[in-house]
Design an enzyme around this catalytic site. Structure first.
Site, PDB file in Angstrom:
ATOM      1  CG  ASN A  42      -0.301  -0.071   2.534  1.00 20.81           C
ATOM      2  OD1 ASN A  42       0.704  -0.641   2.707  1.00 20.81           O
ATOM      3  ND2 ASN A  42      -0.971   0.929   3.349  1.00 20.81           N
ATOM      4  CD  GLU A  55      -5.333  -5.999  -0.833  1.00 22.43           C
ATOM      5  OE1 GLU A  55      -6.129  -6.315   0.306  1.00 22.43           O
ATOM      6  OE2 GLU A  55      -5.098  -4.854  -1.044  1.00 22.43           O
ATOM      7  CB  CYS A  88     -10.920  -2.554   1.113  1.00 24.99           C
ATOM      8  SG  CYS A  88     -10.189  -2.121  -0.446  1.00 24.99           S
ATOM      9  CB  CYS A  91      -8.842  -4.860  -2.603  1.00 32.96           C
ATOM     10  SG  CYS A  91      -7.719  -3.454  -2.973  1.00 32.96           S
TER      11      CYS A  91
END
Length: 118
Positions: A42, A55, A88, A91
């Protein structure tokens, strides 16, 4: 690639994450239909929507390399110790776009407990 190797690749990517604002570091590693591994972490931004998820980065790397199918993906994350880090909602949709019913989503925490989903 074993599940353990994929988790280790995701963990190595997590170590490079830029999480200045949340302090929540995430790494992802995926294995595609060609046998290639793609990793990402991230990267946050002060303008929250402009940050990128681990991701999403791994999927973009797969597509840029010519992959179209995720065979399995490992995700690790946490503010300190690694916790089971589920994708999330955005994703989950990104993974679904390049997955099938057999695609494996793998997580492991620092206590060695595994979670595996399709």
């Amino acid at each position: 690639m074993t599940d353990e190797e994929l988790i280790e690749a995701a963990t190595a990517a997590r170590d490079k994450a830029y999480a200045r604002y949340s302090g929540y570091y995430v790494g992802a590693a995926l294995f595609d239909e060609h046998g290639a591994t793609h990793v990402s972490c991230n990267v946050e931004n002060a303008a929250y929507p402009l940050g990128s998820c681990a991701e999403a980065g791994a999927i973009a790397a797969m597509v840029a390399a010519g992959g179209t199918r995720i065979r399995k993906i490992a995700i690790v994350g946490g503010a300190g110790e690694i916790a089971k880090c589920t994708p999330c909602g955005g994703c989950r949709q990104r993974i679904k776009e390049f997955a099938d019913g057999d695609t494996l989503i793998i997580m492991r925490d620092d206590d060695g407990e595994w979670a595996r989903y399709t």
